[in-house]
Design an enzyme around this catalytic site. Structure first.
Site, PDB file in Angstrom:
ATOM      1  N   ASP A   1       0.655  -1.288  -0.066  1.00 14.04           N
ATOM      2  CA  ASP A   1      -0.073   0.058   0.158  1.00 14.04           C
ATOM      3  C   ASP A   1       0.842   1.257   0.020  1.00 14.04           C
ATOM      4  O   ASP A   1       1.986   1.225   0.697  1.00 14.04           O
ATOM      5  CB  ASP A   1      -0.995  -0.102   1.239  1.00 14.04           C
ATOM      6  CG  ASP A   1      -1.970   1.055   1.128  1.00 14.04           C
ATOM      7  OD1 ASP A   1      -3.160   0.346   1.060  1.00 14.04           O
ATOM      8  OD2 ASP A   1      -1.921   2.142   0.759  1.00 14.04           O
TER       9      ASP A   1
ATOM     10  N   ASN B   1     -12.997  -3.065   2.347  1.00 17.01           N
ATOM     11  CA  ASN B   1     -13.880  -2.090   2.615  1.00 17.01           C
ATOM     12  C   ASN B   1     -14.835  -1.971   1.687  1.00 17.01           C
ATOM     13  O   ASN B   1     -14.334  -2.096   0.485  1.00 17.01           O
ATOM     14  CB  ASN B   1     -13.146  -0.547   2.583  1.00 17.01           C
ATOM     15  CG  ASN B   1     -12.337  -0.467   4.015  1.00 17.01           C
ATOM     16  OD1 ASN B   1     -12.517  -1.011   5.027  1.00 17.01           O
ATOM     17  ND2 ASN B   1     -11.027   0.354   3.809  1.00 17.01           N
TER      18      ASN B   1
ATOM     19  N   GLN C   1     -14.716   2.608   1.097  1.00 16.48           N
ATOM     20  CA  GLN C   1     -13.731   2.119  -0.181  1.00 16.48           C
ATOM     21  C   GLN C   1     -13.479   3.309  -0.843  1.00 16.48           C
ATOM     22  O   GLN C   1     -14.454   3.991  -1.421  1.00 16.48           O
ATOM     23  CB  GLN C   1     -14.754   1.262  -0.804  1.00 16.48           C
ATOM     24  CG  GLN C   1     -13.967   0.436  -2.047  1.00 16.48           C
ATOM     25  CD  GLN C   1     -14.855  -0.582  -2.483  1.00 16.48           C
ATOM     26  OE1 GLN C   1     -16.132  -0.666  -2.448  1.00 16.48           O
ATOM     27  NE2 GLN C   1     -14.216  -1.335  -3.625  1.00 16.48           N
TER      28      GLN C   1
ATOM     29  N   HIS D   1     -10.345  -5.254  -3.150  1.00 16.30           N
ATOM     30  CA  HIS D   1      -9.118  -5.548  -2.481  1.00 16.30           C
ATOM     31  C   HIS D   1      -8.983  -5.788  -1.150  1.00 16.30           C
ATOM     32  O   HIS D   1      -9.947  -5.573  -0.462  1.00 16.30           O
ATOM     33  CB  HIS D   1      -8.150  -4.343  -2.812  1.00 16.30           C
ATOM     34  CG  HIS D   1      -8.721  -3.258  -2.126  1.00 16.30           C
ATOM     35  ND1 HIS D   1      -9.799  -2.444  -3.012  1.00 16.30           N
ATOM     36  CD2 HIS D   1      -8.661  -2.352  -1.204  1.00 16.30           C
ATOM     37  CE1 HIS D   1     -10.122  -1.270  -2.501  1.00 16.30           C
ATOM     38  NE2 HIS D   1      -9.518  -1.271  -1.215  1.00 16.30           N
TER      39      HIS D   1
ATOM     40  N   HIS E   1      -6.873  -5.795   2.201  1.00 15.72           N
ATOM     41  CA  HIS E   1      -5.859  -5.047   2.994  1.00 15.72           C
ATOM     42  C   HIS E   1      -5.331  -6.071   4.022  1.00 15.72           C
ATOM     43  O   HIS E   1      -6.133  -6.907   4.617  1.00 15.72           O
ATOM     44  CB  HIS E   1      -6.147  -4.175   3.679  1.00 15.72           C
ATOM     45  CG  HIS E   1      -6.621  -2.665   3.109  1.00 15.72           C
ATOM     46  ND1 HIS E   1      -5.879  -1.450   2.904  1.00 15.72           N
ATOM     47  CD2 HIS E   1      -8.020  -2.641   2.494  1.00 15.72           C
ATOM     48  CE1 HIS E   1      -6.878  -0.638   2.367  1.00 15.72           C
ATOM     49  NE2 HIS E   1      -8.026  -1.181   2.002  1.00 15.72           N
TER      50      HIS E   1
END
Ligand code: 5GP
Ligand code: ZN
Length: 114
Positions: free
Chosen positions: A30, A87, A94, A100, A102
């Site tokens: 990230d 999210n 989001q 995706h 995390h």
């Protein structure tokens, strides 16, 4: 999807720091890490969010979780523990509309999340 940030990252059109890649998914660190280890695992197929997962695409999600479990072992944070978050939508905060997960590790997490 041509205007999707994560589709562009998967295609290599936007640079990223790769953690792992196979035919079905791509993992990369990230850009704004929220823990000492923070990477994202995304399906190569454009799926908007968990809310868009179908019986047809669910095996990709299962595969992603198997990949996360393997990476947790290989990167050494399976033992201490970690967090996987996805999210969804506006209230879920989001910001990138490509599914995706995390993966956050390397510190004690708090609960409940904000
Ligand atoms: P979301 O807020 O949708 O759950 O998560 C999106 C994540 O993507 C955020 O944690 C954000 O820091 C990360 N992100 C946004 N743009 C980029 C980028 O260009 N490169 C990388 N590596 N991460 C990004
Ligand atoms: Zn996409």
């Amino acid at each position: 999807m041509s205007d999707c940030l994560f589709c562009k990252i998967i295609a290599g059109e936007i640079p990223s720091s790769k953690v792992y890649e196979d035919d079905l998914c791509y993992a990369f660190y990230d850009i704004a890490p929220q823990a000492p280890t923070h990477f994202l695992v995304v399906p190569k197929q454009h799926i908007q969010s968990v809310s868009a997962v179908t019986e047809e695409t669910a095996p990709i999600v299962g595969h992603i979780f198997a990949v996360i479990a393997r990476l947790a072992e290989e990167l050494g944070f399976a033992g201490p523990g970690y967090r996987v978050v996805s999210n969804i939508g506006e209230a879920g905060q989001q910001t990138v509309p490509h599914l995706h997960f995390h993966v956050l590790a390397g510190r004690d997490m708090t609960w409940p999340p904000g």
